[in-house]
Design a protein around this motif. Sequence first.
Motif, PDB file in Angstrom:
ATOM      1  N   GLU A  52       0.804  -1.219   0.000  1.00  0.00           N
ATOM      2  CA  GLU A  52       0.000   0.000   0.000  1.00  0.00           C
ATOM      3  C   GLU A  52       0.839   1.271   0.000  1.00  0.00           C
ATOM      4  OE1 GLU A  52      -2.783  -0.159   3.210  1.00  0.00           O
ATOM      5  OE2 GLU A  52      -3.638  -2.053   2.515  1.00  0.00           O
ATOM      6  N   ASP A  54       3.049   4.264  -1.213  1.00  0.00           N
ATOM      7  CA  ASP A  54       3.304   4.967  -2.467  1.00  0.00           C
ATOM      8  C   ASP A  54       4.765   5.403  -2.547  1.00  0.00           C
ATOM      9  OD1 ASP A  54       0.640   4.807  -3.332  1.00  0.00           O
ATOM     10  OD2 ASP A  54       0.111   6.571  -2.157  1.00  0.00           O
ATOM     11  N   HIS A  66       4.259   7.475   2.995  1.00  0.00           N
ATOM     12  CA  HIS A  66       3.050   8.005   2.356  1.00  0.00           C
ATOM     13  C   HIS A  66       2.214   6.860   1.807  1.00  0.00           C
ATOM     14  CE1 HIS A  66       4.397  12.199   2.513  1.00  0.00           C
ATOM     15  NE2 HIS A  66       5.603  11.669   2.386  1.00  0.00           N
ATOM     16  N   VAL A  67       0.978   6.762   2.326  1.00  0.00           N
ATOM     17  CA  VAL A  67       0.030   5.732   1.910  1.00  0.00           C
ATOM     18  C   VAL A  67      -1.238   6.450   1.486  1.00  0.00           C
ATOM     19  CG1 VAL A  67      -1.249   3.687   2.615  1.00  0.00           C
ATOM     20  CG2 VAL A  67       1.011   4.126   3.588  1.00  0.00           C
ATOM     21  N   GLY A  68      -1.435   6.568   0.194  1.00  0.00           N
ATOM     22  CA  GLY A  68      -2.594   7.309  -0.302  1.00  0.00           C
ATOM     23  C   GLY A  68      -2.499   8.761   0.140  1.00  0.00           C
ATOM     24  N   ALA A  69      -3.563   9.273   0.740  1.00  0.00           N
ATOM     25  CA  ALA A  69      -3.577  10.661   1.195  1.00  0.00           C
ATOM     26  C   ALA A  69      -2.990  10.819   2.595  1.00  0.00           C
ATOM     27  CB  ALA A  69      -5.008  11.178   1.195  1.00  0.00           C
ATOM     28  N   LYS A  70      -2.672   9.722   3.265  1.00  0.00           N
ATOM     29  CA  LYS A  70      -2.151   9.769   4.630  1.00  0.00           C
ATOM     30  C   LYS A  70      -0.642   9.592   4.638  1.00  0.00           C
ATOM     31  CE  LYS A  70      -6.305   8.038   6.790  1.00  0.00           C
ATOM     32  NZ  LYS A  70      -6.855   7.087   7.724  1.00  0.00           N
ATOM     33  N   ARG A 103       4.031   2.673  -8.771  1.00  0.00           N
ATOM     34  CA  ARG A 103       3.256   3.900  -8.563  1.00  0.00           C
ATOM     35  C   ARG A 103       3.695   5.023  -9.514  1.00  0.00           C
ATOM     36  NH1 ARG A 103       0.788   0.593  -5.662  1.00  0.00           N
ATOM     37  NH2 ARG A 103       0.049   1.081  -3.579  1.00  0.00           N
ATOM     38  N   ASP A 116      -0.901   9.628  -8.474  1.00  0.00           N
ATOM     39  CA  ASP A 116      -1.756  10.644  -7.855  1.00  0.00           C
ATOM     40  C   ASP A 116      -1.338  12.067  -8.206  1.00  0.00           C
ATOM     41  OD1 ASP A 116       0.559  10.905  -6.395  1.00  0.00           O
ATOM     42  OD2 ASP A 116      -0.370  10.564  -4.443  1.00  0.00           O
TER      43      ASP A 116
END
Length: 142
Positions: A52, A54, A66-70, A103, A116
Amino acid sequence: RVRERVRLMEAAHLAARLAALLEAEHAEREKCGVERLVVPIATGEMVIPVAEIDWIGADDYYACVHVGAKSHLLRESLASLESRLDPRRFARLHRSAIVRIDRIRELNADEVVLRDGMRLAVSRRRRAAIEGLLRGLRAPRT
């Protein structure tokens, strides 16, 4: 006595072969890297699957995962994390960033663009290795 000696020699030979197989399996697991990172949070510890993640950035004496927006802070150096992560899935972009290869959306002259939209700098020294990994070639770590 001879029969006993032959049985002991065979047992020693089998034990040596078993030890070599176990060592090879352990080395293969180490090469593949860890499957999860444990980061401290206010209420305890959080388990983050490596799949998971990034990217990971250096933040003073911490690594910012950094995992997604968190993002989560981990008190560990990037060098230590890099040695624990699978080199086929993660690559060092710069002295302050590690990225998960799948990614990456674009590789430009001096930066990568993640899925992203996040832009991360790539050092000139590491650009060729990143390009090789994106093309599916195994690049040596620098």
